[in-house]
Design an enzyme around this catalytic site. Structure first.
Site, PDB file in Angstrom:
ATOM      1  N   GLU A  83       0.905  -1.108   0.096  1.00 58.68           N
ATOM      2  CA  GLU A  83       0.077  -0.014   0.118  1.00 58.68           C
ATOM      3  C   GLU A  83       0.869   1.295   0.030  1.00 58.68           C
ATOM      4  O   GLU A  83       1.508   1.572   0.988  1.00 58.68           O
ATOM      5  CB  GLU A  83      -0.795   0.125   1.218  1.00 58.68           C
ATOM      6  CG  GLU A  83      -1.700  -1.278   1.325  1.00 58.68           C
ATOM      7  CD  GLU A  83      -2.737  -1.247   0.322  1.00 58.68           C
ATOM      8  OE1 GLU A  83      -2.966  -0.434  -0.730  1.00 58.68           O
ATOM      9  OE2 GLU A  83      -3.562  -2.404  -0.188  1.00 58.68           O
ATOM     10  N   CYS A 120      -1.810   9.228   2.372  1.00 57.21           N
ATOM     11  CA  CYS A 120      -1.591   8.545   1.159  1.00 57.21           C
ATOM     12  C   CYS A 120      -2.812   9.112   0.080  1.00 57.21           C
ATOM     13  O   CYS A 120      -2.769   8.894  -1.119  1.00 57.21           O
ATOM     14  CB  CYS A 120      -1.404   7.112   1.054  1.00 57.21           C
ATOM     15  SG  CYS A 120      -2.589   6.107   2.054  1.00 57.21           S
TER      16      CYS A 120
END
Length: 485
Positions: A219, A257
């Site tokens: 991720e 993110c």
């Protein structure tokens, strides 16, 4: 909390990993009762230790308790309770269809745990990005090692102190320490590794995992764009701006993110958008504690360095103020910084928001397709044709229309990247599936046997096999009787 993080002795890792394998082999983590007990333990941890969690997140990142509850505690409790509610259904074997020619037969897809898994969490959502995947790994029946980020030491210390109290301390281990500890962990064989963080370390993780052919989910970050189409309604425009600000500055000060990295808007509407952003920022952030601080001096210097380029600094139209003593940077808006500058080629991961203008909003699609695939694309528009083009003509981990970041809180949607923004998906059932193996099981009877499966070969058997693989059962039946259709 003092934020000191005890180091896990590297020399003890061999025994730790072998001990986890022994626990997994004895079978207790596979039992649904054990899985439920661990999930209930997570809920108890989150509800009983809420104040300690708020203290840790304030120490590490300066997060307000309300932001901490919204982004890390509340969303986690909701997710784990959803997993508890659905666990029996997710863990049950699923029937799969079988062709008539195999009758009598039963086909099943049986979820089974992978074994002993390793989770690396990151510092910007240090609780949520540790416990969300942990809940999926436990629901799937695995033994787990969690390595929290050393850059959020108070949260790491909290996890190390409390997870053994609320979960099975023999099957769930928290390993804390510097990056060298993570490197030592990767020298061992794991049944899966999940890493959340930057691409540079992600490459190191994959390289080390290759030695043992360990499957990896990454991720990673990216530059998440936000397309802002002209909205005729004054109210809709204000709602859009509220949500843009929430997704940029009120989520760890943009250190996320999935935070908005930059905006694309038609040049004729840019001045209106900027003024609306300015006035709303003033209303939203009335005191310093309304926004998290920058993680540390290194990241503060990185962000301040993005503005040192004269061509970038002269594009600042709002904000730009910085305080190195408090590691705070005020919400900053830039208009058309150079596209080849660092601020437009690197993930910003902070409270700086470039606005890039295009002639027509449809031009934004070509702009996006010239860049690496992002973790998320956001678009504020009522134009259904534009929505369909974004869905069909771009690639990203997710697409969200008329809001931003909220997709992270929906356990019904998978969360993960594509291409350079990562691979592997989790949240809700997808977390369970990430840490499960779908085992194919076929049960057949001795009742019926077809000899055309075996040599010696001839054209008759070839013809029968053509009927079988073509699902032409009428011709197959006639051929078995020695007749022709």
């Amino acid at each position: 909390m003092e934020g000191r993080m005890p180091e896990t002795p590297v020399l003890g890792l061999d025994g730790l990993v072998s001990g986890l394998r022994d626990v997994y082999r004895n079978g207790r983590t596979r039992e649904l009762a054990w899985r439920r007990s661990q999930l209930k333990g997570l809920v108890s941890l989150l509800t009983e230790k809420g104040e300690d969690i708020f203290d840790a997140l304030r120490d590490d990142l300066g997060k307000h308790r309300t932001e901490a509850f919204r982004d890390e505690v509340g969303v986690l409790v909701k997710s784990v309770k959803n997993t508890l509610q659905n666990l029996e259904k997710w863990a049950a074997p699923e029937k799969a269809p079988t062709p008539l020619v195999s009758f009598p037969a039963t086909a099943l897809v049986v979820p089974e745990p992978l074994g002993v898994v390793l989770i690396f969490s990151c510092w910007n959502l240090p609780l949520g990005l540790a416990l969300e995947p942990l809940s999926g790994a436990l629901a799937a029946g695995n033994a787990v090692v969690l390595k929290p980020s050393e850059l959020a030491p108070s949260t790491a210390a909290f996890l190390a102190a409390n997870i053994p109290r609320y979960l099975d301390s023999e099957a769930v281990k928290v390993v804390v320490g510097a990056p060298e500890v993570g490197e030592k962990l990767m020298e061992h064989r794991w049944d899966k590794v999940l890493f959340t963080g930057g691409a540079r370390v992600g490459c190191i993780i994959m390289t080390k995992a290759a030695k043992h052919l360990t499957p990896v989910a990454l991720e990673l970050g990216s530059k998440c764009p936000c397309i802002v189409d002209w909205l005729d309604s004054k109210r809709d425009s204000q709602v859009a701006v509220n949500r843009i600000i929430g997704a940029k500055w009120s989520t760890c000060a943009g250190q996320a993110c999935i935070a908005i990295d930059y905006i694309l808007v038609e040049e004729q509407f840019a001045p209106i958008l900027i003024e609306l952003l300015k006035s709303t920022i003033k209303r939203f952030f009335t005191k310093p504690e309304d926004m998290a601080r920058i993680l540390n001096e290194k990241h503060f210097n990185r962000l301040s360095g993005l503005l040192k380029d004269h061509n970038v600094s002269c594009s600042v139209v709002h904000g730009g103020g910085m305080d190195p003593k408090t590691l705070s940077i005020e919400p900053t808006i830039l208009l058309n910084p150079p596209l080849d500058s660092d601020i437009m080629t690197e993930e910003i991961f902070g409270p700086l928001l470039p606005i890039i203008t295009v002639k027509k909003i449809e031009d934004s699609i070509e702009f996006l397709n010239s860049k690496p695939k992002p973790l998320a694309i956001y678009a504020f528009t009522r134009n259904e044709a534009l929505k369909q083009r974004i869905i069909k003509e771009t690639s990203s981990g997710s697409v969200t229309f008329n809001d931003a970041i909220v997709q992270y809180g929906l356990e019904s949607l998978p969360f993960g990247g594509v291409g350079q923004s990562g691979f592997g998906q989790y949240h809700g059932k997808y977390s369970f599936e990430m840490f499960s193996h779908k085992k194919a099981v076929l049960k057949r009877s001795f009742l019926i046997e077809f000899m055309f499966r075996y040599p010696p070969w001839d054209d008759n058997k070839l013809g029968i096999l053509r009927h079988v693989f073509g699902y032409d059962y009428v011709s197959l039946f006639l051929a078995l009787l020695g007749l022709r259709r």
